[in-house]
Design an enzyme around this catalytic site. Structure first.
Site, PDB file in Angstrom:
ATOM      1  N   PHE A 129     -29.371  24.691  -6.938  1.00  0.00           N
ATOM      2  CA  PHE A 129     -28.093  24.994  -7.582  1.00  0.00           C
ATOM      3  C   PHE A 129     -28.282  26.221  -8.462  1.00  0.00           C
ATOM      4  O   PHE A 129     -29.182  26.250  -9.299  1.00  0.00           O
ATOM      5  CB  PHE A 129     -27.580  23.824  -8.429  1.00  0.00           C
ATOM      6  CG  PHE A 129     -26.230  24.113  -9.026  1.00  0.00           C
ATOM      7  CD1 PHE A 129     -25.069  23.928  -8.275  1.00  0.00           C
ATOM      8  CD2 PHE A 129     -26.111  24.615 -10.318  1.00  0.00           C
ATOM      9  CE1 PHE A 129     -23.819  24.232  -8.812  1.00  0.00           C
ATOM     10  CE2 PHE A 129     -24.861  24.922 -10.854  1.00  0.00           C
ATOM     11  CZ  PHE A 129     -23.721  24.720 -10.100  1.00  0.00           C
ATOM     12  N   ASP A 214     -35.261  30.376 -11.559  1.00  0.00           N
ATOM     13  CA  ASP A 214     -34.031  29.967 -12.246  1.00  0.00           C
ATOM     14  C   ASP A 214     -34.403  28.821 -13.186  1.00  0.00           C
ATOM     15  O   ASP A 214     -34.562  27.679 -12.763  1.00  0.00           O
ATOM     16  CB  ASP A 214     -32.978  29.537 -11.217  1.00  0.00           C
ATOM     17  CG  ASP A 214     -31.691  29.069 -11.891  1.00  0.00           C
ATOM     18  OD1 ASP A 214     -31.681  28.901 -13.134  1.00  0.00           O
ATOM     19  OD2 ASP A 214     -30.698  28.868 -11.171  1.00  0.00           O
ATOM     20  N   LYS A 243     -27.770  27.424 -20.248  1.00  0.00           N
ATOM     21  CA  LYS A 243     -27.582  26.055 -20.752  1.00  0.00           C
ATOM     22  C   LYS A 243     -28.006  25.852 -22.214  1.00  0.00           C
ATOM     23  O   LYS A 243     -27.227  26.110 -23.116  1.00  0.00           O
ATOM     24  CB  LYS A 243     -28.245  25.065 -19.804  1.00  0.00           C
ATOM     25  CG  LYS A 243     -27.493  24.996 -18.471  1.00  0.00           C
ATOM     26  CD  LYS A 243     -27.576  23.652 -17.799  1.00  0.00           C
ATOM     27  CE  LYS A 243     -26.478  23.484 -16.768  1.00  0.00           C
ATOM     28  NZ  LYS A 243     -26.786  24.076 -15.473  1.00  0.00           N
TER      29      LYS A 243
HETATM   30  C1  LIG Z   1     -26.087  24.995 -14.543  1.00  0.00           C
HETATM   31  C2  LIG Z   1     -26.955  25.852 -13.697  1.00  0.00           C
HETATM   32  C3  LIG Z   1     -26.549  27.125 -13.274  1.00  0.00           C
HETATM   33  C4  LIG Z   1     -25.169  27.669 -13.551  1.00  0.00           C
HETATM   34  O1  LIG Z   1     -24.901  27.830 -14.906  1.00  0.00           O
HETATM   35  P1  LIG Z   1     -23.360  28.014 -15.397  1.00  0.00           P
HETATM   36  O2  LIG Z   1     -23.510  28.305 -16.855  1.00  0.00           O
HETATM   37  O3  LIG Z   1     -22.641  26.737 -15.101  1.00  0.00           O
HETATM   38  O4  LIG Z   1     -22.811  29.161 -14.642  1.00  0.00           O
HETATM   39  C5  LIG Z   1     -27.444  27.880 -12.547  1.00  0.00           C
HETATM   40  N1  LIG Z   1     -28.668  27.419 -12.248  1.00  0.00           N
HETATM   41  C6  LIG Z   1     -29.099  26.204 -12.641  1.00  0.00           C
HETATM   42  C7  LIG Z   1     -30.486  25.763 -12.304  1.00  0.00           C
HETATM   43  C8  LIG Z   1     -28.260  25.371 -13.364  1.00  0.00           C
HETATM   44  O5  LIG Z   1     -28.663  24.151 -13.717  1.00  0.00           O
END
Ligand SMILES: *Cc1c(COP(=O)(O)O)cnc(C)c1O
Length: 395
Positions: A129, A214, A243
């Protein structure tokens, strides 16, 4: 009917009006134990005095100057973020998805403009994700998020997470970057198998492409050390954060070394709000607490307390309460169930506990990083009770 909010959200319960530590209170004064921290966002819990002090101090002085200039709180946060990630530069954004967009743009521009190679592909993982904007969505390896939004951005491919051979086969001459979560969050709290991140590092080096981690969910001390990839001792070229980085305010970061600085030259990329002084003041407050060896050790210690409390209660629960596996690190845990996790999250909410779903069958616990031993032990008991009470009745 509820509030006139886009129907892509299905908010539960009454409106929350206040938070204190690891508890939220609704407009009738009912308390909820927060074992989700939003989705791993409220890293210092609710109403943390150091965070509030930083916000008030900054709000009194300065809210916006644009990226045509630099505000002192932005410079301070950038220094703290690059120090914590062992990088030299940071592009600041308002969200995780934008941090991913910046990382992808950096990788393509680094290849095409600086190295003058026709590389544009990005190899990603299944069940990953990376966010909801088109680039980040195209990187995301879950078909359910793609549905109805095609065509996606070209150049993204997905290989099974943890499969070294598949990764080696997918990365080639046209690959600009390999993009991986060091521990998959939304995909179901899935840890990288031992050696996988190092293998990804080696493959990126052999193919001459960038490695992007990420760490939007796993970073900022969520798993103990500032970056989850430190557990494996592997360094990416580019790291994304968001986050928990500003304790609840919107901030994302794309961090990279000086060696890649030429990829993002004046005019090549920008954001009006990215790196807002208020969010940056919040980030400095969060990092000053989270980015210390003692705090990292304590997150690991409390993670073990949670794990142990879950394990003990599950060992004596009927049919292990339908829990197939408990996995995680630090204060990021997933309980894989033999059934959907959604009814369990609903039941927990009824009982005054906030938790989230990751994947379909994984109950995720990602409490504020400041949660006490007592709240973790009590939370584990409440979670296992709800699991037992939602077991499908035997025929
Ligand atoms: C939540 C998340 C995103 C996206 O972040 P947003 O602030 O919702 O755009 C991207 N990568 C990972 C691993 C995430 O958990």
């Amino acid at each position: 009917m509820g509030p006139p909010i886009a129907a892509c959200y299905r908010p539960s319960g009454r409106p929350f009006v206040r938070g204190e530590g690891c508890h939220l209170f609704d407009d009738e004064g009912r308390a909820f134990l927060d074992l989700g921290a939003g989705v791993a966002v409220s890293s210092l819990g609710h109403g943390h005095p150091a965070l509030l002090r930083a916000l008030h101090e900054q709000a009194d002085r300065l809210l916006h100057v644009s990226n045509l200039y630099v505000a002192d709180s932005v410079a301070t946060a950038a220094a703290a973020i690059t120090r914590a990630t062992g990088t030299d530069r940071v592009f600041l954004t308002n969200s995780g998805a934008e941090a991913i967009e910046a990382a992808i743009k950096l990788a393509r521009r680094w290849s095409q403009v600086v190295r003058e190679e026709p590389r544009f592909r990005v190899v990603c993982a299944e069940r990953s994700f990376h966010g909801r904007t088109f680039g980040a969505l195209s990187a995301t390896g879950q078909p359910k998020y793609h549905e109805g939004f095609e065509p996606l951005v070209p150049g993204f491919s997905h290989v099974p997470y943890g499969d070294v051979d598949a990764l080696a086969a997918a990365a080639g001459d046209e690959t600009a970057a390999i993009l991986l979560e060091p521990l998959q969050g939304e995909g179901g709290v899935r840890l990288a198998p031992p050696g996988y991140l190092q293998a990804a590092r080696d493959i990126a080096d052999q193919r001459g492409c960038l490695l992007i981690f990420d760490e939007i969910q796993t970073g900022v001390g969520r798993t103990g050390p500032f970056l989850a990839s430190s557990h494996d001792g592997v360094r990416a070229d580019v790291v994304t954060l968001a986050k928990g980085i500003a304790g609840g305010l919107p901030l994302g970061a794309t961090c990279y070394p000086e060696a890649l600085a030429e990829a993002l030259t004046p005019g090549s990329h920008a954001s009006t709000f990215g790196g807002n002084p208020l969010c940056c003041a919040a980030a400095s407050a969060v990092l000053s607490i989270v980015d210390t060896p003692a705090f990292a050790d304590d997150v690991l210690r409390r993670g073990q307390i949670l794990h142990e409390a879950l394990r003990q209660r599950l060992d004596t629960a009927p049919a292990r309460a339908g829990v197939v596996e408990v996995r995680g690190r630090g204060l990021m845990w997933g309980l894989e169930l033999d059934r959907s996790a959604r009814p369990v999250v609903t039941e927990l909410f009824e009982r005054g506990v906030l938790a989230t779903v990751a994947g379909e069958r994984v109950l995720r616990l990602s409490p504020p990083l400041v949660i006490s031993d007592e709240d973790l032990i009590a939370g584990a008991g409440l979670v296992v009770d709800a699991l037992i009470d939602t077991l499908p009745t035997s025929p």
